[in-house]
Scaffold this active site. Sequence first.
Site, PDB file in Angstrom:
ATOM      1  CB  THR A 144      -0.955  -0.014   1.221  1.00  0.00           C
ATOM      2  OG1 THR A 144      -1.688   1.192   1.248  1.00  0.00           O
ATOM      3  CG2 THR A 144      -0.209  -0.168   2.525  1.00  0.00           C
ATOM      4  CB  SER A 179      -3.460   2.317  10.473  1.00  0.00           C
ATOM      5  OG  SER A 179      -3.280   1.419   9.383  1.00  0.00           O
ATOM      6  CE1 TYR A 181      -3.937  -3.285   5.050  1.00  0.00           C
ATOM      7  CE2 TYR A 181      -3.983  -0.892   4.901  1.00  0.00           C
ATOM      8  CZ  TYR A 181      -3.887  -2.128   4.291  1.00  0.00           C
ATOM      9  OH  TYR A 181      -3.725  -2.204   2.938  1.00  0.00           O
ATOM     10  CG  HIS A 182      -1.595   1.966   6.275  1.00  0.00           C
ATOM     11  ND1 HIS A 182      -2.722   2.482   6.877  1.00  0.00           N
ATOM     12  CD2 HIS A 182      -1.796   2.119   4.943  1.00  0.00           C
ATOM     13  CE1 HIS A 182      -3.561   2.923   5.944  1.00  0.00           C
ATOM     14  NE2 HIS A 182      -3.023   2.726   4.764  1.00  0.00           N
ATOM     15  CE  LYS A 185      -1.762  -4.814   2.740  1.00  0.00           C
ATOM     16  NZ  LYS A 185      -2.015  -5.927   1.840  1.00  0.00           N
TER      17      LYS A 185
HETATM   18  P1  NAD Z   1     -11.065  -7.223   0.592  1.00  0.00           P
HETATM   19  O1  NAD Z   1     -11.151  -7.271   2.073  1.00  0.00           O
HETATM   20  O2  NAD Z   1     -12.308  -6.932  -0.172  1.00  0.00           O
HETATM   21  O3  NAD Z   1     -10.431  -8.587   0.034  1.00  0.00           O
HETATM   22  C1  NAD Z   1      -9.464  -9.318   0.731  1.00  0.00           C
HETATM   23  C2  NAD Z   1      -9.889 -10.775   0.697  1.00  0.00           C
HETATM   24  O4  NAD Z   1      -8.912 -11.545   1.401  1.00  0.00           O
HETATM   25  C3  NAD Z   1     -11.240 -11.009   1.383  1.00  0.00           C
HETATM   26  O5  NAD Z   1     -12.126 -11.686   0.528  1.00  0.00           O
HETATM   27  C4  NAD Z   1     -10.876 -11.844   2.613  1.00  0.00           C
HETATM   28  O6  NAD Z   1     -11.891 -12.757   2.976  1.00  0.00           O
HETATM   29  C5  NAD Z   1      -9.580 -12.522   2.179  1.00  0.00           C
HETATM   30  N1  NAD Z   1      -8.729 -12.899   3.302  1.00  0.00           N
HETATM   31  C6  NAD Z   1      -8.333 -12.150   4.356  1.00  0.00           C
HETATM   32  N2  NAD Z   1      -7.580 -12.867   5.196  1.00  0.00           N
HETATM   33  C7  NAD Z   1      -7.474 -14.109   4.652  1.00  0.00           C
HETATM   34  C8  NAD Z   1      -6.850 -15.315   5.066  1.00  0.00           C
HETATM   35  N3  NAD Z   1      -6.169 -15.385   6.218  1.00  0.00           N
HETATM   36  N4  NAD Z   1      -6.958 -16.404   4.277  1.00  0.00           N
HETATM   37  C9  NAD Z   1      -7.640 -16.356   3.094  1.00  0.00           C
HETATM   38  N5  NAD Z   1      -8.277 -15.235   2.666  1.00  0.00           N
HETATM   39  C10 NAD Z   1      -8.194 -14.128   3.438  1.00  0.00           C
HETATM   40  O7  NAD Z   1      -9.926  -6.167   0.243  1.00  0.00           O
HETATM   41  P2  NAD Z   1      -9.599  -5.467  -1.149  1.00  0.00           P
HETATM   42  O8  NAD Z   1     -10.095  -4.074  -1.096  1.00  0.00           O
HETATM   43  O9  NAD Z   1      -9.967  -6.343  -2.273  1.00  0.00           O
HETATM   44  O10 NAD Z   1      -8.015  -5.390  -1.042  1.00  0.00           O
HETATM   45  C11 NAD Z   1      -7.216  -6.468  -1.498  1.00  0.00           C
HETATM   46  C12 NAD Z   1      -5.757  -6.208  -1.175  1.00  0.00           C
HETATM   47  O11 NAD Z   1      -5.349  -4.991  -1.788  1.00  0.00           O
HETATM   48  C13 NAD Z   1      -5.472  -6.078   0.312  1.00  0.00           C
HETATM   49  O12 NAD Z   1      -4.284  -6.723   0.621  1.00  0.00           O
HETATM   50  C14 NAD Z   1      -5.335  -4.589   0.513  1.00  0.00           C
HETATM   51  O13 NAD Z   1      -4.480  -4.312   1.567  1.00  0.00           O
HETATM   52  C15 NAD Z   1      -4.778  -4.121  -0.822  1.00  0.00           C
HETATM   53  N6  NAD Z   1      -5.152  -2.733  -1.134  1.00  0.00           N
HETATM   54  C16 NAD Z   1      -6.463  -2.376  -1.231  1.00  0.00           C
HETATM   55  C17 NAD Z   1      -6.808  -1.048  -1.515  1.00  0.00           C
HETATM   56  C18 NAD Z   1      -8.232  -0.594  -1.599  1.00  0.00           C
HETATM   57  O14 NAD Z   1      -8.458   0.639  -1.693  1.00  0.00           O
HETATM   58  N7  NAD Z   1      -9.220  -1.469  -1.581  1.00  0.00           N
HETATM   59  C19 NAD Z   1      -5.779  -0.117  -1.733  1.00  0.00           C
HETATM   60  C20 NAD Z   1      -4.440  -0.527  -1.613  1.00  0.00           C
HETATM   61  C21 NAD Z   1      -4.128  -1.850  -1.317  1.00  0.00           C
HETATM   62  N1  USQ Z   2     -11.178  10.194   4.754  1.00  0.00           N
HETATM   63  C1  USQ Z   2     -12.013  11.289   4.857  1.00  0.00           C
HETATM   64  N2  USQ Z   2     -13.352  11.052   4.905  1.00  0.00           N
HETATM   65  C2  USQ Z   2     -13.885   9.805   4.853  1.00  0.00           C
HETATM   66  C3  USQ Z   2     -13.020   8.693   4.738  1.00  0.00           C
HETATM   67  C4  USQ Z   2     -11.664   8.918   4.706  1.00  0.00           C
HETATM   68  O1  USQ Z   2     -11.569  12.436   4.908  1.00  0.00           O
HETATM   69  O2  USQ Z   2     -15.127   9.692   4.902  1.00  0.00           O
HETATM   70  C5  USQ Z   2      -9.714  10.408   4.633  1.00  0.00           C
HETATM   71  C6  USQ Z   2      -8.855   9.685   5.671  1.00  0.00           C
HETATM   72  O3  USQ Z   2      -8.697  10.469   6.828  1.00  0.00           O
HETATM   73  C7  USQ Z   2      -7.561   9.477   4.900  1.00  0.00           C
HETATM   74  C8  USQ Z   2      -7.999   9.356   3.457  1.00  0.00           C
HETATM   75  O4  USQ Z   2      -9.330   9.866   3.385  1.00  0.00           O
HETATM   76  O5  USQ Z   2      -6.759  10.627   4.986  1.00  0.00           O
HETATM   77  C9  USQ Z   2      -7.993   7.933   2.925  1.00  0.00           C
HETATM   78  O6  USQ Z   2      -8.804   7.112   3.760  1.00  0.00           O
HETATM   79  P1  USQ Z   2      -9.462   5.773   3.190  1.00  0.00           P
HETATM   80  O7  USQ Z   2     -10.314   5.195   4.267  1.00  0.00           O
HETATM   81  O8  USQ Z   2     -10.078   6.034   1.874  1.00  0.00           O
HETATM   82  O9  USQ Z   2      -8.163   4.903   2.891  1.00  0.00           O
HETATM   83  P2  USQ Z   2      -7.119   4.200   3.857  1.00  0.00           P
HETATM   84  O10 USQ Z   2      -7.581   4.099   5.238  1.00  0.00           O
HETATM   85  O11 USQ Z   2      -5.795   4.830   3.624  1.00  0.00           O
HETATM   86  O12 USQ Z   2      -7.115   2.715   3.285  1.00  0.00           O
HETATM   87  C10 USQ Z   2      -7.486   2.398   1.938  1.00  0.00           C
HETATM   88  C11 USQ Z   2      -7.714   0.891   1.890  1.00  0.00           C
HETATM   89  C12 USQ Z   2      -6.405   0.182   2.236  1.00  0.00           C
HETATM   90  C13 USQ Z   2      -5.293   0.680   1.326  1.00  0.00           C
HETATM   91  C14 USQ Z   2      -5.174   2.192   1.361  1.00  0.00           C
HETATM   92  C15 USQ Z   2      -4.244   2.734   0.306  1.00  0.00           C
HETATM   93  O13 USQ Z   2      -8.733   0.526   2.812  1.00  0.00           O
HETATM   94  O14 USQ Z   2      -6.561  -1.215   2.068  1.00  0.00           O
HETATM   95  O15 USQ Z   2      -4.089   0.111   1.718  1.00  0.00           O
HETATM   96  O16 USQ Z   2      -6.465   2.778   1.062  1.00  0.00           O
HETATM   97  S1  USQ Z   2      -3.275   4.066   0.894  1.00  0.00           S
HETATM   98  O17 USQ Z   2      -4.167   5.071   1.483  1.00  0.00           O
HETATM   99  O18 USQ Z   2      -2.556   4.591  -0.229  1.00  0.00           O
HETATM  100  O19 USQ Z   2      -2.408   3.518   1.909  1.00  0.00           O
END
Ligand code: NAD
Ligand code: USQ
Length: 397
Positions: A144, A179, A181-182, A185
């Site tokens: 991420t 976070s 979470y981050h 990664k």
């Molecule tokens: P998502 O939660 O919709 O999909 C993730 C999937 O992984 C889910 O279906 C979940 O059930 C599965 N999973 C989680 N833990 C598991 C485990 N232990 N075993 C098997 N399956 C498991 O998330 P997404 O939005 O599709 O994101 C996918 C990936 O991309 C994530 O790694 C996320 O960090 C990354 N990512 C997402 C975004 C975004 O904005 N959605 C941005 C940047 C990075």
């Molecule tokens: N934010 C608002 N209003 C909202 C929701 C979010 O101002 O209603 C702000 C947050 O404070 C933050 C930004 O928008 O500054 C992004 O928040 P987000 O919830 O859209 O994204 P984030 O928490 O960073 O996480 C999402 C995905 C995660 C991925 C990440 C990419 O859930 O899986 O890793 O985006 S990145 O942000 O580049 O790390």
Amino acid sequence: MRILVLGGDGYLGWPTAMHLSNRGHDVAVNDNFARRSYDEEMGVDSLVPIATLDERVAAWTEVSGRTIKSYVGDLCDAAFVHQMVGDFRPNAIVHFGEQRAAPYSMIDQAHAVYTQTNNVVGNLNVMYALADTDIDIHLVKLGTMGEYGTPNIDIEEGWFEVVHNGRKDRVLYPKRPGSFYHLSKVHDSHNIEFGCRIWGMRATDLNQGVVYGADTEQTKLDPRLATRFDYDAVFGTVLNRHVIQAVLGHPLSVYGDGSQTRGLINIVDTVECIRLACENPADRGEFRVFNQMTESKSVLEIAQTIADTFPGEATIEHVDNPRVEAEGHYYNVKHSRLEELGLKPTLLSEALIDHLFDVVERHKDRVDISAIMPTVDWRATASQLPRTASELTPTAQ
Ligand code: NAD
Ligand code: USQ
């Protein structure tokens, strides 16, 4: 190629699996349905109704004539992961299968521990299964952009040249994530770089920005092929949430002054980036990093763009920022490597936003209004110690 997509039932994993299958690759998906369990735990549901994985896979065969094999199981189960990788023998593993919401990881100790355990242990199991089965398998791992945080210098693609006291080295770019979470990664990235350096693994770490959008070419073919679309304050991402808020006539929630800037990418480009990474593998021993985003915008710019495009009235509301994050910061990201491989960026446009308004309009009756405003506060530690092992595990497990 044979490509195994982990997390293949999720928002991005399912459309990616179909995109790769459509391009003629032999695709299998894995998932343990943790994401569907978080919905139950949070009492919310995807805005767009989604079919079960079995229904999706069957519908894909019906619509495309192609097959996607499925493996249901937990990546934290090492024996299962070994068996799956050994059985499918992929050329590439695309790893989406992690807990991905920053607010979820910040709820309390149990959710932080779950997130890091699930993500770091699952990824290690994948690395070992790959190394034991065939070290040539290319790991394409979703990282991420938030791993980097918001440093006051340009963000490079993973690696960084440092000159210190007259000496020079190429090091991993310094990370300052926002976070637990981050952070998970960042831990994964370090483990994978180690695997490349020590075992000679080949890996691509895709530091992806915030994804927006509801559809790819394939999800539109049949309602059973739709992917999930989250709007709640825990799993919903900012642009998708603002679109829903506009359609519902709710103010668009901008946390703080909205000057915090993020990298964005449309879901259509996500699936294409994965294809490009798979078809152009990293070298043996190479830890390759791509910044997978196509444009940067501040949160306020995102809200203003949505409000200006919405045909009705849309207002913006600044709410107290529940997160601890920098506002008004420098943000300049290098992201040319995927374009060098052939990515044609899909930039945010009126047409894309209008399509999202249509999707939301069709399903707006499914929105639970009480899930929209943020409830997770970064400053609250919720540090009451769990008394039992089961309290360390969120109900989603
Ligand atoms: P998502 O939660 O919709 O999909 C993730 C999937 O992984 C889910 O279906 C979940 O059930 C599965 N999973 C989680 N833990 C598991 C485990 N232990 N075993 C098997 N399956 C498991 O998330 P997404 O939005 O599709 O994101 C996918 C990936 O991309 C994530 O790694 C996320 O960090 C990354 N990512 C997402 C975004 C975004 O904005 N959605 C941005 C940047 C990075
Ligand atoms: N934010 C608002 N209003 C909202 C929701 C979010 O101002 O209603 C702000 C947050 O404070 C933050 C930004 O928008 O500054 C992004 O928040 P987000 O919830 O859209 O994204 P984030 O928490 O960073 O996480 C999402 C995905 C995660 C991925 C990440 C990419 O859930 O899986 O890793 O985006 S990145 O942000 O580049 O790390």
